[in-house]
Design a protein around this motif. Structure first.
Motif, short mmCIF file in Angstrom:
data_model
loop_
_atom_site.label_atom_id
_atom_site.label_comp_id
_atom_site.label_asym_id
_atom_site.label_seq_id
_atom_site.Cartn_x
_atom_site.Cartn_y
_atom_site.Cartn_z
N ASN A 30 29.90 27.17 -28.79
CA ASN A 30 28.48 27.21 -29.11
C ASN A 30 28.27 27.19 -30.62
O ASN A 30 29.01 27.86 -31.36
N ALA A 31 27.24 26.48 -31.04
CA ALA A 31 26.83 26.56 -32.44
C ALA A 31 26.01 27.82 -32.64
O ALA A 31 25.31 28.27 -31.73
N ASN A 32 26.11 28.42 -33.80
CA ASN A 32 25.27 29.57 -34.12
C ASN A 32 23.94 29.04 -34.65
O ASN A 32 23.23 28.34 -33.94
N ALA A 33 23.59 29.34 -35.87
CA ALA A 33 22.33 28.82 -36.42
C ALA A 33 22.43 27.31 -36.62
O ALA A 33 23.50 26.79 -36.99
N MET A 34 21.32 26.65 -36.37
CA MET A 34 21.21 25.21 -36.66
C MET A 34 19.91 25.01 -37.43
O MET A 34 18.97 25.81 -37.31
N GLY A 35 19.87 23.97 -38.22
CA GLY A 35 18.66 23.81 -39.00
C GLY A 35 18.51 22.44 -39.62
O GLY A 35 19.42 21.59 -39.53
N TRP A 36 17.37 22.24 -40.22
CA TRP A 36 17.03 20.99 -40.90
C TRP A 36 16.72 21.28 -42.37
O TRP A 36 16.03 22.26 -42.68
N TYR A 37 17.21 20.38 -43.20
CA TYR A 37 17.00 20.48 -44.63
C TYR A 37 16.54 19.11 -45.14
O TYR A 37 16.88 18.08 -44.56
N ARG A 38 15.78 19.12 -46.21
CA ARG A 38 15.21 17.89 -46.74
C ARG A 38 15.61 17.73 -48.20
O ARG A 38 15.56 18.69 -48.97
N GLN A 39 15.93 16.49 -48.55
CA GLN A 39 16.28 16.20 -49.94
C GLN A 39 15.56 14.93 -50.38
O GLN A 39 15.78 13.86 -49.81
N VAL A 48 14.00 23.25 -44.42
CA VAL A 48 12.77 22.89 -43.71
C VAL A 48 12.55 23.90 -42.58
O VAL A 48 11.50 24.52 -42.48
N ALA A 49 13.56 24.06 -41.72
CA ALA A 49 13.44 24.98 -40.60
C ALA A 49 14.83 25.29 -40.06
O ALA A 49 15.72 24.44 -40.11
N THR A 50 14.99 26.51 -39.57
CA THR A 50 16.24 26.89 -38.91
C THR A 50 15.93 27.59 -37.60
O THR A 50 14.82 28.10 -37.40
N ILE A 51 16.92 27.58 -36.73
CA ILE A 51 16.77 28.26 -35.44
C ILE A 51 18.10 28.89 -35.08
O ILE A 51 19.16 28.25 -35.14
N GLU A 52 18.05 30.18 -34.71
CA GLU A 52 19.25 30.90 -34.33
C GLU A 52 19.61 30.58 -32.88
O GLU A 52 18.80 30.03 -32.13
N ASN A 53 20.80 30.97 -32.51
CA ASN A 53 21.27 30.72 -31.14
C ASN A 53 20.33 31.35 -30.11
O ASN A 53 20.06 30.77 -29.05
N GLY A 54 19.76 32.50 -30.44
CA GLY A 54 18.86 33.19 -29.52
C GLY A 54 17.42 32.70 -29.58
O GLY A 54 16.56 33.17 -28.81
N GLY A 55 17.14 31.77 -30.50
CA GLY A 55 15.81 31.17 -30.54
C GLY A 55 14.93 31.59 -31.72
O GLY A 55 13.84 31.04 -31.90
N HIS A 56 15.36 32.57 -32.50
CA HIS A 56 14.56 32.97 -33.65
C HIS A 56 14.47 31.81 -34.65
O HIS A 56 15.47 31.19 -34.97
N THR A 57 13.24 31.55 -35.13
CA THR A 57 13.02 30.42 -36.02
C THR A 57 12.54 30.87 -37.40
O THR A 57 11.97 31.96 -37.56
N ASN A 58 12.75 29.99 -38.37
CA ASN A 58 12.30 30.23 -39.73
C ASN A 58 11.85 28.88 -40.30
O ASN A 58 12.54 27.87 -40.10
N TYR A 59 10.70 28.88 -40.99
CA TYR A 59 10.15 27.64 -41.52
C TYR A 59 9.84 27.76 -43.01
O TYR A 59 9.44 28.83 -43.48
N SER A 70 13.34 23.23 -32.33
CA SER A 70 13.78 23.72 -31.04
C SER A 70 15.24 23.31 -30.85
O SER A 70 15.77 22.51 -31.63
N ARG A 71 15.89 23.87 -29.84
CA ARG A 71 17.28 23.53 -29.62
C ARG A 71 17.60 23.54 -28.14
O ARG A 71 16.91 24.18 -27.34
N ASP A 72 18.67 22.84 -27.81
CA ASP A 72 19.20 22.82 -26.44
C ASP A 72 20.63 23.31 -26.55
O ASP A 72 21.53 22.57 -26.97
N ASN A 73 20.86 24.56 -26.20
CA ASN A 73 22.18 25.15 -26.36
C ASN A 73 23.23 24.52 -25.46
O ASN A 73 24.42 24.56 -25.76
N THR A 74 22.79 23.94 -24.35
CA THR A 74 23.75 23.30 -23.44
C THR A 74 24.36 22.04 -24.06
O THR A 74 25.43 21.60 -23.64
#
Length: 115
Positions: A30-39, A48-59, A70-74
């Motif tokens: 499983n991936a832990n945190a995943m996110g998007w960054y802009r350059q 830009v935004a991140t999302i933890e494995n449990g669904g917590h988000t940050n923008y 959003s993410r699909d852990n499967t």
């Protein structure tokens, strides 16, 4: 070996929408945190935004209310729904996946918002 691949960028008019996708593949569970960054050209790479494995988000403040992560852990996939796009959203969008305490980055996908 881990691979991170983004897709979904393109050219869109201001006010339009785009959906970015990213999938991490390889030998891991499983991936832990995943996110998007802009350059943007000549600029640093910004969150830009991140999302933890449990669904917590940050923008980033600049995208709150317009972008949804959003993410699909499967599938170890992460998505970025972008709406009400602005010219200042233009840049190369990179996906980051934190896997077994190490960050992996994709090659990025270009988003260009025209006036």
């Amino acid at each position: 070996q881990v691979q991170v691949v983004e897709s979904g960028g393109g050219l869109v008019q201001a006010g339009g929408s785009l959906r970015l996708s990213c999938a991490a593949s390889g030998t891991f569970f499983n991936a832990n945190a995943m996110g998007w960054y802009r350059q943007a050209p000549g600029e640093q790479r910004d969150l830009v935004a991140t999302i933890e494995n449990g669904g917590h988000t940050n923008y980033a403040d600049s995208v709150k209310g317009r972008f949804t992560i959003s993410r699909d852990n499967t599938k170890n996939a992460v998505f970025l729904e972008m709406s009400r796009l602005k010219p200042e959203d233009t840049g190369r969008y990179y996906c980051r996946a934190n896997i077994m305490a190490r960050d992996y980055w994709g090659q990025g996908t270009q988003v260009t918002v025209s006036t």
